[in-house]
Design an enzyme around this catalytic site. Structure first.
Site, PDB file in Angstrom:
ATOM      1  N   HIS A  17       0.864  -1.199   0.000  1.00 37.34           N
ATOM      2  CA  HIS A  17       0.000   0.000   0.000  1.00 37.34           C
ATOM      3  C   HIS A  17       0.893   1.239   0.000  1.00 37.34           C
ATOM      4  O   HIS A  17       1.513   1.562   1.004  1.00 37.34           O
ATOM      5  CB  HIS A  17      -0.906   0.024   1.228  1.00 37.34           C
ATOM      6  N   HIS A  19       1.573   5.406  -1.755  1.00 38.25           N
ATOM      7  CA  HIS A  19       1.240   6.571  -2.584  1.00 38.25           C
ATOM      8  C   HIS A  19       2.527   7.144  -3.153  1.00 38.25           C
ATOM      9  O   HIS A  19       3.442   7.479  -2.391  1.00 38.25           O
ATOM     10  CB  HIS A  19       0.526   7.641  -1.758  1.00 38.25           C
ATOM     11  N   LYS A 103      -9.273  -0.236  -6.112  1.00 39.14           N
ATOM     12  CA  LYS A 103      -9.345   0.426  -4.809  1.00 39.14           C
ATOM     13  C   LYS A 103     -10.696   1.104  -4.633  1.00 39.14           C
ATOM     14  O   LYS A 103     -11.126   1.886  -5.485  1.00 39.14           O
ATOM     15  CB  LYS A 103      -8.220   1.475  -4.714  1.00 39.14           C
ATOM     16  N   HIS A 140     -10.516   1.359   1.414  1.00 39.51           N
ATOM     17  CA  HIS A 140     -10.344   2.387   2.450  1.00 39.51           C
ATOM     18  C   HIS A 140     -11.595   2.285   3.309  1.00 39.51           C
ATOM     19  O   HIS A 140     -12.655   2.779   2.945  1.00 39.51           O
ATOM     20  CB  HIS A 140     -10.190   3.794   1.858  1.00 39.51           C
ATOM     21  N   HIS A 178      -4.723  -0.434   5.597  1.00 38.00           N
ATOM     22  CA  HIS A 178      -4.341   0.281   6.815  1.00 38.00           C
ATOM     23  C   HIS A 178      -5.328   0.049   7.962  1.00 38.00           C
ATOM     24  O   HIS A 178      -5.980   0.971   8.444  1.00 38.00           O
ATOM     25  CB  HIS A 178      -4.130   1.784   6.563  1.00 38.00           C
ATOM     26  N   ASP A 251       1.349   2.658   3.519  1.00 35.37           N
ATOM     27  CA  ASP A 251       0.515   3.848   3.303  1.00 35.37           C
ATOM     28  C   ASP A 251       1.374   5.116   3.355  1.00 35.37           C
ATOM     29  O   ASP A 251       0.915   6.176   3.775  1.00 35.37           O
ATOM     30  CB  ASP A 251      -0.640   3.945   4.296  1.00 35.37           C
TER      31      ASP A 251
HETATM   32  O1  DOR Z   1      -3.519   9.590   5.464  1.00 26.60           O
HETATM   33  C1  DOR Z   1      -3.851   9.274   4.333  1.00 26.60           C
HETATM   34  N1  DOR Z   1      -3.284   9.815   3.243  1.00 26.60           N
HETATM   35  N2  DOR Z   1      -4.830   8.380   4.178  1.00 26.60           N
HETATM   36  C2  DOR Z   1      -5.344   8.098   2.984  1.00 26.60           C
HETATM   37  O2  DOR Z   1      -6.239   7.316   2.916  1.00 26.60           O
HETATM   38  C3  DOR Z   1      -4.860   8.788   1.766  1.00 26.60           C
HETATM   39  C4  DOR Z   1      -3.517   9.298   1.952  1.00 26.60           C
HETATM   40  C5  DOR Z   1      -3.113  10.287   0.889  1.00 26.60           C
HETATM   41  O3  DOR Z   1      -3.325  10.028  -0.299  1.00 26.60           O
HETATM   42  O4  DOR Z   1      -2.555  11.328   1.247  1.00 26.60           O
HETATM   43 ZN    ZN Z   2      -3.365   5.090   1.371  1.00 30.48          ZN
END
Ligand code: DOR
Ligand code: ZN
Length: 350
Positions: A17, A19, A103, A140, A178, A251
Site C-alpha cells: 500500500h 502513494h 481500490k 479504504h 491500513h 501507506d
Molecule cells: O492519510 C492518508 N493519506 N490516508 C489516505 O487514505 C490517503 C492518503 C493520501 O493520499 O494522502
Molecule cells: Zn493510502
C-alpha cells in the site's frame, strides 16, 4: 532494546500500500521505496484519479522512469473505482496485467477521494466480475457520515458496508487497507481466507496521543486517524503473530511540508525513507524478528497469488538518522516520518 540478532536477512519485501503521486513529488519519493522494496501496490488517488487501464499504463511508465538505475522495482497498479467504473475496462486491465487490484474509496473519505464511490450497490457487477477473476478489492474502510465520530468510522464501515459485501460476493478477495482498530483485526481474523489486511508502521508505533504531544503534530495526522493504545496493541499482536492474513503496507503518503504544517493540514504520513527499518523496530520490540519476513515478504505475495521475491535484503542493528526534510525539484520539501530522529535498524548495503 531487547536481545536478539544483530543482523537479519530476509527475502526482499514488498509494500502492499503506497502513494507515489506524480511530477516532482514522484521523482523525489520513488527512490526511497525502490531502494528496498521489490514491488509496491501503487494507490490510484491522483488528480485526476487513475480510473482507466490506459491511465494506469501511462502512470506506470512515469513511475518506472523515476526508478534509479540499479534498482529493480516493479510498481503494481490499481484501478480507482467510481460510480461509473467500466466493468469491461476493469476486467480487461486485469486480464492483461495492467493492474492487479481495484481500490474502493468511499467518496469524501480521504485525500483525493471526491470521485470515489457514493453508493457501493453501484459496484455489484464490478465486484462479481472481480470475484470471478480473482482480482482483489482494496478498501479504504471508513464511513463518510459526519455524524459518526472520526475515531469510529472504521469500525462502523466494517459493520455497515464491508461485512455485507463479503457476504454478498463470496470468493471476493478483500484487503482492509491500513487496519487501525481491534474491530478490524477481529473482522479479518474471523473472516474467510479471502479477507486480509495491511498494517502501517505508524499505526504500530503510535497511538492517538502522538497527535497532541506537546502541541499539534501534523506529521502524525493520517487517515484512518491514529487510535487508542488498545488498538495499537491489537495491531502489534496480529502483525507479529505469523498469521498469513496480515501484511506490510506502509501507506506512505507524501504531502508538501507546507500542506501539512498549516491551518487545515493534509492527511498522510511519509514513512518511505525508513519504512522497513521502522517495522523492524516494532518486531524487535515484540521479540518477533523471526516473523518479520512472513509479514514483509511472504504473506502479501501469497494473498495476491504472486511469487515471493528471490533476492534478499539484510538489516543490521545500527542507529541511523532519518533526514528531516527532503527537497523537491520545484523548491518545496516533504517531511519524513520521524524526520531528524533515529531508527535503530539500518539496511546493510553490503
Ligand atoms: O492519510 C492518508 N493519506 N490516508 C489516505 O487514505 C490517503 C492518503 C493520501 O493520499 O494522502
Ligand atoms: Zn493510502
Amino acid at each position: 532494546m531487547n536481545g536478539g540478532p544483530e543482523r537479519l536477512s530476509l527475502r526482499r519485501p514488498d509494500d502492499w500500500h503506497l502513494h507515489l503521486r506524480d511530477g516532482p513529488m514522484l521523482q523525489a519519493v520513488v527512490p526511497y521505496t525502490a531502494r528496498v522494496f521489490g514491488r509496491a501496490i501503487v494507490m490510484p488517488n491522483l488528480v485526476p484519479p487513475v480510473t482507466t487501464a490506459a491511465a494506469a499504463r501511462a502512470y506506470r511508465e512515469r513511475i518506472l522512469a523515476a526508478v534509479p538505475a540499479g534498482c529493480r522495482f516493479t510498481p503494481l497498479m490499481t484501478c480507482y473505482l467510481t460510480d461509473r467504473t467500466d466493468v469491461e475496462d476493469l476486467a480487461a486491465g486485469f486480464a492483461e496485467a495492467t493492474w492487479v487490484a481495484a481500490k474502493l474509496y468511499p467518496a469524501g473519505a480521504t485525500t483525493n477521494s471526491a470521485a470515489g464511490v457514493t453508493d457501493v450497490s453501484a459496484l455489484d457487477a464490478a465486484l462479481a466480475r472481480m470475484a470471478e477473476m480473482g482480482m482483489p478489492l482494496l478498501v479504504h474502510g471508513e464511513v463518510t457520515d459526519r455524524s459518526i465520530d472520526v475515531f469510529d468510522r472504521e469500525a462502523v464501515f466494517l459493520e455497515r458496508v464491508l461485512a455485507p459485501i463479503v457476504r454478498r460476493v463470496p470468493g471476493l478477495k478483500v484487503v482492509v487497507e491500513h487496519a487501525t482498530t481491534e474491530e478490524a483485526v477481529r473482522f479479518v481474523e474471523e473472516g474467510p481466507d479471502t479477507v486480509a489486511a495491511t498494517i502501517t508502521a505508524h499505526h504500530l508505533l503510535l497511538n492517538r496521543n502522538a497527535l497532541f504531544e506537546g502541541g499539534l503534530r501534523p506529521h502524525h495526522y493520517c487517515l484512518p486517524v491514529l487510535k487508542r493504545e488498545r488498538h495499537r496493541l491489537a495491531l502489534r499482536r496480529v502483525a507479529t503473530s505469523g498469521s498469513p492474513k496480515f501484511f506490510l503496507g506502509t501507506d506512505s503518503a507524501p504531502h508538501r511540508t507546507g500542506d501539512k504544517e498549516c491551518a487545515c493540514g493534509c492527511a498522510g504520513v511519509f514513512s518511505a525513507p525508513a519504512a522497513l527499518e521502522l517495522y523492524a523496530e516494532v518486531f524487535a520490540e515484540e521479540n518477533a524478528l523471526d516473523r518479520l519476513e512472513a509479514f514483509a515478504s511472504l504473506n502479501g505475495p501469497r494473498f495476491y497469488g504472486l511469487p515471493a521475491n528471490q533476492d534478499k535484503v539484510t538489516l543490521c542493528r545500527r542507529e541511523a538518522v532519518v533526514p528531516s526534510s527532503i527537497p523537491l525539484a520545484d523548491g518545496s520539501t516533504v517531511t519524513p516520518f520521524r524526520g531528524g530522529g533515529s531508527v535503530f535498524w539500518s539496511l546493510d548495503r553490503g
